[in-house]
Enzyme design. Sequence first.
Site, PDB file in Angstrom:
ATOM      1  N   SER A   1     -61.290  25.955  -4.723  1.00  0.00           N
ATOM      2  CA  SER A   1     -62.267  25.272  -5.570  1.00  0.00           C
ATOM      3  C   SER A   1     -63.672  25.682  -5.142  1.00  0.00           C
ATOM      4  O   SER A   1     -63.937  25.831  -3.943  1.00  0.00           O
ATOM      5  CB  SER A   1     -62.081  23.763  -5.390  1.00  0.00           C
ATOM      6  OG  SER A   1     -63.039  23.065  -6.125  1.00  0.00           O
TER       7      SER A   1
ATOM      8  N   THR B   1     -57.852  20.984  -8.634  1.00  0.00           N
ATOM      9  CA  THR B   1     -56.813  20.137  -9.233  1.00  0.00           C
ATOM     10  C   THR B   1     -55.956  20.950 -10.200  1.00  0.00           C
ATOM     11  O   THR B   1     -54.722  20.875 -10.166  1.00  0.00           O
ATOM     12  CB  THR B   1     -57.468  18.942  -9.965  1.00  0.00           C
ATOM     13  OG1 THR B   1     -58.228  18.211  -9.018  1.00  0.00           O
ATOM     14  CG2 THR B   1     -56.432  18.039 -10.600  1.00  0.00           C
TER      15      THR B   1
ATOM     16  N   HIS C   1     -66.624  23.988  -5.625  1.00  0.00           N
ATOM     17  CA  HIS C   1     -67.652  22.996  -5.271  1.00  0.00           C
ATOM     18  C   HIS C   1     -67.576  22.491  -3.836  1.00  0.00           C
ATOM     19  O   HIS C   1     -68.383  21.674  -3.421  1.00  0.00           O
ATOM     20  CB  HIS C   1     -67.654  21.832  -6.283  1.00  0.00           C
ATOM     21  CG  HIS C   1     -66.522  20.868  -6.176  1.00  0.00           C
ATOM     22  ND1 HIS C   1     -66.655  19.671  -5.518  1.00  0.00           N
ATOM     23  CD2 HIS C   1     -65.253  20.900  -6.657  1.00  0.00           C
ATOM     24  CE1 HIS C   1     -65.504  18.998  -5.605  1.00  0.00           C
ATOM     25  NE2 HIS C   1     -64.649  19.730  -6.300  1.00  0.00           N
TER      26      HIS C   1
ATOM     27  N   CYS D   1     -60.510   6.381  -4.383  1.00  0.00           N
ATOM     28  CA  CYS D   1     -61.209   5.200  -4.837  1.00  0.00           C
ATOM     29  C   CYS D   1     -60.787   4.970  -6.296  1.00  0.00           C
ATOM     30  O   CYS D   1     -60.979   5.825  -7.146  1.00  0.00           O
ATOM     31  CB  CYS D   1     -62.700   5.488  -4.756  1.00  0.00           C
ATOM     32  SG  CYS D   1     -63.719   4.095  -5.066  1.00  0.00           S
TER      33      CYS D   1
END
Length: 394
Positions: A205, A76, A207, A335
Site C-alpha cells: 500500500s 485491502t 499510504h 475502531c
Amino acid sequence: MTKKRSHIYLDYSATTPVDPVVTSVISEHLTTTIGNASSIHAFGRTAKVVLEESREVVANSIGAEPSELFFTSGGTEADNHAVIGAALAQQRDHGKNHIVVSSIEHHAVLHCVEYLLRSGFTASYIPVDKDGLIHTKEIEKLITRQTCLISVMHSNNEVGTIQPVGEISELAKRFGITFHSDTVQSIGKIPVNVNNLGMDLLSISAHKIYGPKGIGAIYIRKGTNLDALLHGGSQERKNRAGTENIPLIAGFAKAIELADVHRGKVFTHVSSLKSTLKKIIAQSLSGIIINGDGADALPHILNISLDSTIYDVESESLLLNMDLQGVAVSSGSACTSGSIQPSHVLNAMGRDVKTTQATIRFSFGKFTTMEEVEQAGKIFVSIVQSLPRKKGSN
Ligand SMILES: Cc1ncc(COP(=O)(O)O)c(C=O)c1O
C-alpha cells in the site's frame, strides 16, 4: 466551536503524511497526463508509458518482474484479491477448500477468510507466542490435503512483530501450497524481496510510505493460480479491471523509490525515537507491558498496555486525553462506530481482555522529531500518573 488539532502526529502506522516530492509528482500528472492508458492515441500512449515506468519502479523495489506486479486501490484490495482469488481458483481447479491463516492478520485478510467460510471453505488459525511471533512448526501441524492457501503477514501493524516469512515460504513450497504475505507495514521500513522471501502473493500500500491513499499493488508470482476479483475490462492484463489512476500510480512509484533510498537513515532515526520513548515511559511508570518486545520487530512501532491489575482505564480514554493534549496516537486495534474493539492480536498473544483494552500504539516516521517524542512521552507519563490505581496495587 473549532476542534483542537493534534500537533504531534505519532500514528504513522495508520497512515503517513504525503512526501512533498510525491505530492508534486501527483499534481504534475493530474494536470498533464490526461489520457486513459487504454486509449491508442498519443494521450493514451503517454499515460501508458507513465503506467509501465511506474510498474517497473515498484516491481524493482521488491525484486519482482514488472509483469508480476498489478496496481490495486490499496492494501485491502490486494489482500482481498490474494486470499479470495487464490481460494476460488484452487477450489475450482483442484477441489481444495482449506485455508491456513495467522490469528494476527489485518482484518483485510481475516474478513476475507470469514467470507470464504460462508461459501464452503474451512480455515485453521495459526497461534502466536506471547510476543506475537509465529513458529513455523505450528503451521505444519495445521496443513491438510485440502489446504490451498497459507496467509501470514510479514510484520504486524499493531505490535510490529516480524514473522519468519522465508521459512514459511519454504514450508508452503514443500507442500505445494500457495503462500500469501501482507507486507503493507514492512515496505519501506525493512527489506522486502520476493526472491529472498519466496512468497507467491504479496500485498502493498502506498499510504504507509509517504505516498497517496487509495493506491497499492499485488505481486503475483508467475504461474500462480489466481482468479480476478474485478471484471469489466482488460486492464492490468485482465487481473484487475478499471481505468488505472495514473497520478496516484506515479506518486506511489515515487514514494517507494524515496523509501528505498532513505530506508537505512529512516530506520536509524525511528529506532532511536522508539528507544527514547521506551526509556522515558519505563523510567517513570510501573505496570507497563511493552507488547512484542521479546521478538524481532519493526523499528517504528511501540505498543504499550497498562497492567489491568493496577490501572482501571480504557484505550479510548487514554487516546482522548492524549489528543486533548495535542498528541495523536492509536489504540492499534479496529475502531467501530467510535468505540474501540478489543485487539484480536493482543488476545492471540495471551493478554487478558482488560489489559488489551488499555493499550496505546505509538508509531513514528521520518518527519517525527526527538523533541516531539520526548514531549509525547512526558504527556503520556503524566496522564497515566494521574489515573486512579486499583486498591492494593501500590
Ligand atoms: C497490515 C495491513 N494490511 C492491510 C492494510 C490495508 O491497507 P489499505 O489502507 O491500503 O487498504 C493495512 C492498513 O492499515 C495494514 O496495516
